[in-house]
Design a protein around this motif. Structure first.
Motif, PDB file in Angstrom:
ATOM      1  N   UNK A 647       0.822  -1.067   0.036  1.00  0.00           N
ATOM      2  CA  UNK A 647      -0.009  -0.036  -0.089  1.00  0.00           C
ATOM      3  C   UNK A 647       0.972   1.281   0.151  1.00  0.00           C
ATOM      4  N   UNK A 648       2.229   1.193   0.096  1.00  0.00           N
ATOM      5  CA  UNK A 648       2.925   2.510   0.201  1.00  0.00           C
ATOM      6  C   UNK A 648       3.277   2.776  -1.315  1.00  0.00           C
ATOM      7  N   UNK A 649       3.125   1.613  -2.005  1.00  0.00           N
ATOM      8  CA  UNK A 649       3.673   2.179  -3.510  1.00  0.00           C
ATOM      9  C   UNK A 649       2.607   2.504  -4.578  1.00  0.00           C
ATOM     10  N   UNK A 650       2.713   3.484  -5.407  1.00  0.00           N
ATOM     11  CA  UNK A 650       1.881   4.050  -6.276  1.00  0.00           C
ATOM     12  C   UNK A 650       2.666   3.973  -7.557  1.00  0.00           C
ATOM     13  N   UNK A 651       1.851   4.177  -8.520  1.00  0.00           N
ATOM     14  CA  UNK A 651       2.228   4.411 -10.110  1.00  0.00           C
ATOM     15  C   UNK A 651       1.309   5.297 -10.875  1.00  0.00           C
ATOM     16  N   UNK A 652       1.894   5.687 -11.907  1.00  0.00           N
ATOM     17  CA  UNK A 652       1.065   6.779 -12.709  1.00  0.00           C
ATOM     18  C   UNK A 652       0.849   6.073 -14.249  1.00  0.00           C
ATOM     19  N   UNK A 653       0.050   6.538 -15.008  1.00  0.00           N
ATOM     20  CA  UNK A 653      -0.124   6.309 -16.192  1.00  0.00           C
ATOM     21  C   UNK A 653      -0.501   4.814 -16.536  1.00  0.00           C
ATOM     22  N   UNK A 654      -1.419   4.202 -16.031  1.00  0.00           N
ATOM     23  CA  UNK A 654      -1.626   2.744 -16.037  1.00  0.00           C
ATOM     24  C   UNK A 654      -2.361   2.667 -17.276  1.00  0.00           C
ATOM     25  N   UNK A 655      -1.868   1.936 -18.319  1.00  0.00           N
ATOM     26  CA  UNK A 655      -2.621   2.211 -19.526  1.00  0.00           C
ATOM     27  C   UNK A 655      -3.085   0.614 -19.922  1.00  0.00           C
ATOM     28  N   UNK A 656      -4.663   0.843 -20.092  1.00  0.00           N
ATOM     29  CA  UNK A 656      -5.359  -0.349 -20.310  1.00  0.00           C
ATOM     30  C   UNK A 656      -6.077   0.044 -21.573  1.00  0.00           C
ATOM     31  N   UNK A 657      -5.851  -0.719 -22.640  1.00  0.00           N
ATOM     32  CA  UNK A 657      -6.552  -0.368 -23.716  1.00  0.00           C
ATOM     33  C   UNK A 657      -7.688  -1.471 -24.347  1.00  0.00           C
TER      34      UNK A 657
END
Length: 704
Positions: A647-657
């Motif tokens: 839960x301490x980790x995040x990410x940006x721009x997850x691409x699901x097409x």
């Protein structure tokens, strides 16, 4: 598992048997996990618990293409409409209400409406999990079952790391080598998989007929001191053994109908026994007269009941036709062919024939399921009427021939009683040896010096510098075989043809017949999506390593990917592509796919950012989408997302097409633009989603 003398063992109960065995067992485990851990129920029947009712309800919901008819369940729901409080308590699993207020309803109601056809089926379906050690007798999930569910990690030992098998394959292999069929008193055992492994180590190929008759026909009651001598000269009569004829049958006079029906029994239908008797009367009359007239009447009677009589009295073969099936036997030919049956002891001989035919029918019937379960090990190939061992050269060095032979039959004594515990279904403890996690080296009692000797033999056999090179060498050989298989069995146009069938679910049986009857249609869809992507990539991706579904040794799909991973994850030098395939309709996608697809996509991207930092692109592939699904996948790329693993980790721009099946068919012909297509898709997503304020909600709440 225990069997009585004369009984043919089965690894899946007749009630609830289905082709997609591996998928079914996986699904049943998931349901048990939900009813125990999700709903907090205990394995008991109404009114003490709704657990068995709830299991059956979820089972028919999970596999609507298998459980197409459930009349008793539907009738129960209709009946419960008259008792709204009871219905609400049952459907909401309100155990407290049932305990306090269900006493007003007759016990007979619970027995007849809930138990017969619903709760009893839940017990039958889950007993198959007990037989393989995935759950204990009380249906608590074992440590082995937790690995299949993805709740625990599989740790491969030295031997297992050398085998090019998936985690699911390894779990089935371990359990089947441990599996013992016991006599009623628990003193003697028989290990069918060890015998199968022994035969396939001894011979390069074994006919399916011989394999099934020996593996399925033998029991712990067979006293076989020399398995080689038995196998070299085996006959089906030798397997079936002596038939005990009831004294009532030992008469030369014609049996009356009551006597006949009491001896020539059929557990499924009394009407069938009446048909048996009609044939018996015609046969007895002809045996007495040997006239052309009575022979003609006998042949006519047989013709009307042909399929029933073939199965009951002649091992599934035609009694009155020539071997080529072109004409009916003459009276003289029939008498010559059936000289053992006809004569003064017709009644006795017919009973012996009936008992043997019934056993042979059970052997062939149960061996079909046994084959499907053996298939799950990924170690045995079943193809074109023959059985072979996959990776034979490797297995010949890994498995000790003498040790496997010594495990086939045995007697339990005080020294090995703890290891080979013998239980009935409800006695089997979840902490027993059979339900515990044991690696191959532990199960086969392989010591360190033996392992070192095996490694030396393998280095010489495969002409490598050290044993660590062998897994990759075997994997490369397997990859080449798989690619040849794909090009032969599923060329580009064939994949297009099959993929286009999924839009109409009336094609389901056609799809299963064409690809693999042992898998569900959603699993086959996942498999075909992978093949389509393989051609879209210009055949350059390593599809075999990318599949997370379970494959047989014949590269057939058996079960879908587990809940903790994406369906297909393709690792390339510069990027990672994940494919999530579903046949759920647009409405069901919201409930069943949004959360797991997003979770897989987020976790994979964070994992890559911590390691090789390759671009990650997820493609959500289905027949159709609704507008919300399309827009949701676009929207998630604009916000930071949290890992479900940390839960301490995040990410940006997850691409699901989102890509439809129809669009994927089009992409299959754009293989020259594979990299460009993915790059363009990423470009559309990456143009947005910058400078997102993670504290936007806190700021609003602070000003309220």
């Amino acid at each position: 598992m225990k069997v009585s003398e004369g009984q043919i063992y089965n690894l899946m109960d007749t009630n609830g048997r289905r082709n997609d065995v591996v998928e079914a067992l996986q699904g049943y485990l998931a349901i048990l996990d939900d009813v125990f851990n999700g709903k907090g129920l205990v394995w008991d029947c109404m009114p003490r618990s709704t657990c068995q009712f709830e299991f059956y309800r979820q089972a028919i919901s999970l596999s609507p293409d298998v459980f197409k008819k459930h009349d008793k369940f539907d009738a129960l729901l209709k009946k419960l409409d008259k008792f709204p409080e009871l219905k609400n308590a049952v459907l909401s699993n309100d155990i407290e209400w049932l305990r306090k207020k269900s006493s007003g309803y007759e016990k007979k109601m619970f027995k007849e409406l809930f138990d017969k056809g619903i709760e009893d089926r839940a017990r039958h379906y889950t007993s198959n999990l007990v037989k393989l050690g995935f759950v204990g007798g009380e249906r608590n999930i074992s440590d082995v079952g937790k690995i299949l569910l993805g709740k625990s990690n599989l740790h491969k030992d030295v031997m297992e790391k050398l085998l090019p098998l998936s985690g699911t394959n390894i779990v089935y292999l371990r359990q089947l080598i441990k599996l013992k069929i016991f006599t009623d008193d628990g003193d003697y055992f028989y290990s069918p998989f060890c015998l199968a492994l022994y035969l396939l180590l001894k011979y390069e190929r074994v006919s399916w007929k011989k394999f099934s008759e020996i593996i399925q026909g033998l029991t712990p009651y067979h006293s076989i001191n020399d398995i080689d001598a038995f196998e070299n000269s085996y006959s089906i009569d030798g397997i079936l053994g002596e038939i005990k004829v009831p004294n009532a049958v030992k008469t030369e006079t014609m049996m009356d109908e009551n006597l006949f029906c009491s001896v020539f029994r059929n557990g499924k239908s009394k009407n069938v026994v009446n048909d048996y008797y009609c044939f018996y009367k015609a046969l007895y009359k002809y045996n007495s007269s040997r006239s052309d007239k009575d022979y003609k009447s006998l042949v006519t009677c047989y013709g009307n009941l042909k399929e029933i009589i073939k199965k009951a009295f002649n091992f599934g073969e035609d009694m009155f036709s020539t071997s080529d099936g072109r004409r009916c036997l003459s009276r003289q030919e029939f008498e010559k062919k059936e000289r053992i049956l006809l004569g003064e002891k017709l009644n006795e001989n017919l009973f012996i024939r009936f008992a043997k035919s019934k056993k042979v029918d059970s052997i062939y019937e149960y061996s079909d399921t046994t084959r499907r379960i053996f298939n799950a090990t990924g170690l045995i190939k079943f193809d074109k009427g023959y059985v072979e061992l996959a990776y034979r050269e490797l297995c010949a060095k890994l498995f000790d021939f003498a040790k496997i032979r010594d495990r086939i039959f045995g007697q339990i004594d005080e020294e090995n009683n703890d290891e080979y515990e013998c239980y009935d279904d409800y006695e089997c403890g979840v902490n027993s040896y059979f339900c515990s996690v044991n690696s191959l080296t532990e199960i086969l009692d392989v010591h360190e010096d033996e392992l070192q000797n095996k490694e030396k033999q393998l280095v010489d056999e495969f002409d490598v510098q050290n044993v660590d090179e062998i897994p990759q060498l075997i994997e490369n050989q397997k990859k080449i075989c798989f690619e040849n298989f794909v090009r032969t069995e599923y060329p580009r146009e064939t994949v297009k043809e099959i993929l286009s069938l999924f839009s109409d679910r009336s094609n389901d049986e056609r799809i299963k017949e064409r690809v693999c009857p042992d898998a569900t249609v959603p699993t086959i869809y996942e498999y075909m999506v992978g093949l389509a992507w393989y051609y879209f990539s210009g055949e350059k991706i390593d599809l075999l390593s990318s599949f997370n579904l379970t494959l047989s040794a014949n590269f057939e799909p058996l079960s879908h990917a587990g809940g903790g991973m994406g369906d297909i994850v393709i690792y390339e030098d510069d990027k990672v592509v994940m494919l999530e395939a579903t046949l759920m309709d647009s409405n069901s996608q919201k409930r069943g796919e949004w959360e797991p697809v997003l979770r897989h996509a987020v976790n994979l991207k964070i994992e890559e950012e911590e390691n090789k930092n390759r671009d990650v692109t997820t493609f959500f592939i289905a027949e159709t989408f609704d507008a919300n699904t399309i827009n949701i996948w676009k929207a998630v790329s604009t916000v930071p997302l949290q890992s479900s693993a940390d839960r301490t980790k995040f990410t940006n721009n997850v691409i699901i097409m989102p890509i439809s099946s129809c669009e994927l068919l089009h992409l299959m012909d754009k293989y020259e633009s594979y990299d460009q297509c993915i790059s363009e898709i990423r470009g559309h997503f990456e143009s947005e989603g910058q400078n997102f304020d993670m504290e936007w909600r806190d700021k609003i709440v602070a000003n309220l």
